[in-house]
Design an enzyme around this catalytic site. Structure first.
Site, short mmCIF file in Angstrom:
data_model
loop_
_atom_site.label_atom_id
_atom_site.label_comp_id
_atom_site.label_asym_id
_atom_site.label_seq_id
_atom_site.Cartn_x
_atom_site.Cartn_y
_atom_site.Cartn_z
N HIS A 128 0.87 -1.17 0.00
CA HIS A 128 0.00 0.00 0.00
C HIS A 128 0.91 1.22 0.00
CE1 HIS A 128 -2.94 2.91 1.57
NE2 HIS A 128 -3.87 2.07 1.15
N TYR A 129 0.40 2.37 -0.41
CA TYR A 129 1.24 3.56 -0.42
C TYR A 129 1.55 4.08 0.98
CZ TYR A 129 -3.06 6.27 0.27
OH TYR A 129 -4.24 6.77 0.77
N ARG A 130 0.82 3.63 1.99
CA ARG A 130 1.08 4.09 3.35
C ARG A 130 2.23 3.32 3.98
NH1 ARG A 130 -5.18 4.42 4.62
NH2 ARG A 130 -5.50 6.60 4.02
#
Length: 181
Positions: A128-130
């Site tokens: 995920h981008y997080r």
């Protein structure tokens, strides 16, 4: 074990230095935990072959640290390229976590993400981008509850797998002492 979108992917890498533009990845480790930080799976630690000119370009700290741990010798004898390591790690993750669901978990993880984006972009995009960066909690604890910062001591081996387990234990510590959970 079936894929679970609540599982967390922990990563740590050792590199020849801190500059993703000139330095290279030399070791990668991955651990998958459940949401409660219980270890579910551990990928084989993979060492990336790098040529002598890259290894000889390391600064004194990296030469000393990776020399003492034996990593430099492992890099020299490894037959795995960055692409092969990336492919094997992706195959491992596909067994445990759906693509795009887990944040990248670890300590100072944006440094790992920078190297992955350059050298192993398919692996980087699996996350995920997080980020779930344990070092953020350390910085907050220093400012909000400094009395707890002396209660956790990392081994600090600068070996990818050991560093992941340090990060997981550190997050458990902050969960208990910073958040009282």
């Amino acid at each position: 074990m079936a894929q679970d979108s609540n599982n967390l992917i922990w990563i740590d890498m050792e590199m020849t230095g801190l500059n993703p533009g000139t330095d290279r990845i030399i070791e990668v480790a991955l651990v998958v935990t459940d949401a409660q930080l219980n270890t579910l799976a551990e990928a084989p630690v993979l060492v990336v072959h790098q040529p002598d000119d890259i290894l000889n370009g390391m600064d004194k700290w990296n030469q000393s640290t990776h020399g003492k741990s034996g990593l430099i010798d492992k890099v020299k004898t490894s037959i795995l390229s960055e692409a092969e390591v990336e492919s094997r790690m992706l195959a491992f993750l596909e067994l445990h976590v759906p693509a795009g669901t887990s944040p990248m978990c670890g300590n100072s993880i944006c440094q790992d993400r920078r190297f992955l984006a350059r050298s192993m972009p398919k692996l980087e995009s699996y996350f995920h981008y997080r980020n779930l960066d344990v070092s953020t909690l350390k910085e907050l604890a220093k400012r909000w509850k400094p009395e707890i910062t002396q209660g956790f001591n990392k081994q600090g081996k600068h070996e990818a797998l050991a560093d992941i387990y340090d990060s997981i234990e550190e997050l458990k510590y902050y969960r208990q002492h910073l958040f009282n959970i």
